[in-house]
Motif scaffolding. Structure first.
Motif, PDB file in Angstrom:
ATOM      1  N   ASN A  75       0.845  -1.198   0.000  1.00 37.25           N
ATOM      2  CA  ASN A  75       0.000   0.000   0.000  1.00 37.25           C
ATOM      3  C   ASN A  75       0.878   1.244   0.000  1.00 37.25           C
ATOM      4  O   ASN A  75       1.796   1.364   0.815  1.00 37.25           O
ATOM      5  CB  ASN A  75      -0.924   0.004   1.218  1.00 37.25           C
ATOM      6  N   LEU A  95       2.813  -1.611 -11.456  1.00 34.74           N
ATOM      7  CA  LEU A  95       2.634  -1.663 -10.008  1.00 34.74           C
ATOM      8  C   LEU A  95       2.278  -3.090  -9.599  1.00 34.74           C
ATOM      9  O   LEU A  95       1.678  -3.836 -10.377  1.00 34.74           O
ATOM     10  CB  LEU A  95       1.513  -0.719  -9.570  1.00 34.74           C
ATOM     11  N   VAL A 176      -0.333   8.427  -7.815  1.00 29.92           N
ATOM     12  CA  VAL A 176      -1.051   7.160  -7.762  1.00 29.92           C
ATOM     13  C   VAL A 176      -1.265   6.768  -6.304  1.00 29.92           C
ATOM     14  O   VAL A 176      -0.310   6.728  -5.519  1.00 29.92           O
ATOM     15  CB  VAL A 176      -0.254   6.047  -8.473  1.00 29.92           C
ATOM     16  N   ALA A 178      -2.398   3.573  -4.236  1.00 25.22           N
ATOM     17  CA  ALA A 178      -2.573   2.131  -4.403  1.00 25.22           C
ATOM     18  C   ALA A 178      -2.772   1.500  -3.025  1.00 25.22           C
ATOM     19  O   ALA A 178      -1.825   1.416  -2.239  1.00 25.22           O
ATOM     20  CB  ALA A 178      -1.353   1.531  -5.102  1.00 25.22           C
ATOM     21  N   ILE A 183      -6.542   1.094  -7.151  1.00 26.14           N
ATOM     22  CA  ILE A 183      -5.606   2.100  -7.642  1.00 26.14           C
ATOM     23  C   ILE A 183      -6.396   3.291  -8.160  1.00 26.14           C
ATOM     24  O   ILE A 183      -7.341   3.129  -8.937  1.00 26.14           O
ATOM     25  CB  ILE A 183      -4.715   1.539  -8.766  1.00 26.14           C
ATOM     26  N   LYS A 201      -1.931  -7.648  -5.361  1.00 26.47           N
ATOM     27  CA  LYS A 201      -1.920  -6.338  -4.713  1.00 26.47           C
ATOM     28  C   LYS A 201      -0.690  -6.108  -3.825  1.00 26.47           C
ATOM     29  O   LYS A 201      -0.693  -5.281  -2.927  1.00 26.47           O
ATOM     30  CB  LYS A 201      -3.202  -6.119  -3.904  1.00 26.47           C
TER      31      LYS A 201
END
Length: 238
Positions: A75, A95, A176, A178, A183, A201
């Motif tokens: 994260n 990512l 970004v 995330a 996202i 993730k």
């Protein structure tokens, strides 16, 4: 007595300040230090594909492939500035990426954040049809085995709801967010795209070489607390 009690309360409160100040607060740190490629791993490009010039990360675009961070992230908030120099230039970032490309692809599993120069659609007409401008304005999509749910569907991809990218010779800014398989992408100061429900993730962050020279600068990340992420939702470690 009341005055003494008030003074005692104030002193007790002040005594707690060091403990409060000791709490870790998320801050940005550099993913690219502007001096060298420390912290990055050249996955499948040439030794001279990536270099540093005047505090900028410069990608020649050849051969096609990626360079990734030396560790995984889950994260986070990512800030990056990028600039194309060639008409129709192609690049991007990955990512939550895997450490290596798939056998039949130069790219690993992950989520791509698209970075195309504005002339790309005009230079890639198919049967006389010009691709939509959505291509160039921060499209988000899963690559390889990574699946996503688009906020603004264009097939399985998610397209920006507003065109905000600048052309070659001008810097673009992506911010970004995330978090936990979601996202959200801001292009030049406004959030315009997103995906959710990603099958992967946690993973590496990659910069992409895809046939055109591109400049990057001010690549910074703020790590956020982790979530509940199972092994099958994480990229394999190298």
């Amino acid at each position: 007595m009341k005055r003494f009690a008030a003074q005692f309360t104030m002193v007790a409160s002040l005594a707690l300040l060091p403990a409060i100040q000791a709490v870790d607060v998320p801050v940005f740190h550099d993913l690219f230090n502007g001096k060298d490629l420390a912290g990055w791993v050249n996955v499948n490009t040439a030794p001279d594909t990536w270099k540093v010039e005047n505090g900028m990360l410069v990608c020649s675009g050849h051969p096609i492939g990626v360079m990734r961070t030396d560790r995984q992230y889950e994260n986070f908030i990512l800030h990056v500035e990028w600039m194309h120099t060639e008409p129709g230039g192609n690049s991007g970032m990955f990512l939550w990426s895997g450490p290596r490309p798939n056998p039949d692809s130069p790219f690993p599993d992950g989520v791509e954040v698209q970075m195309l120069e504005l002339e790309w659609p005009n230079l890639h007409k198919q049967n006389g049809v010009t691709p939509p401008l959505a291509y160039v304005h921060g499209e988000l999509f899963g690559v390889g085995k990574t699946k996503t749910i688009p906020d603004n569907p264009r097939g399985v991809r998610s397209m920006s709801i507003e065109n905000r990218c600048k052309g070659r010779g001008e810097w673009n800014t992506y911010d970004v967010v995330a978090v936990d398989g979601v996202i959200k992408l801001s292009v030049n100061g406004k959030f315009v795209n997103g995906i959710r429900g990603t099958s992967q993730k946690k993973g590496y962050i990659c910069v992409e070489s895809e046939g055109a020279k591109i400049y990057f600068r001010n690549i910074r990340i703020m790590e956020l607390p982790p979530g509940v992420t199972s092994a099958d939702q994480s990229a394999p470690e190298e």
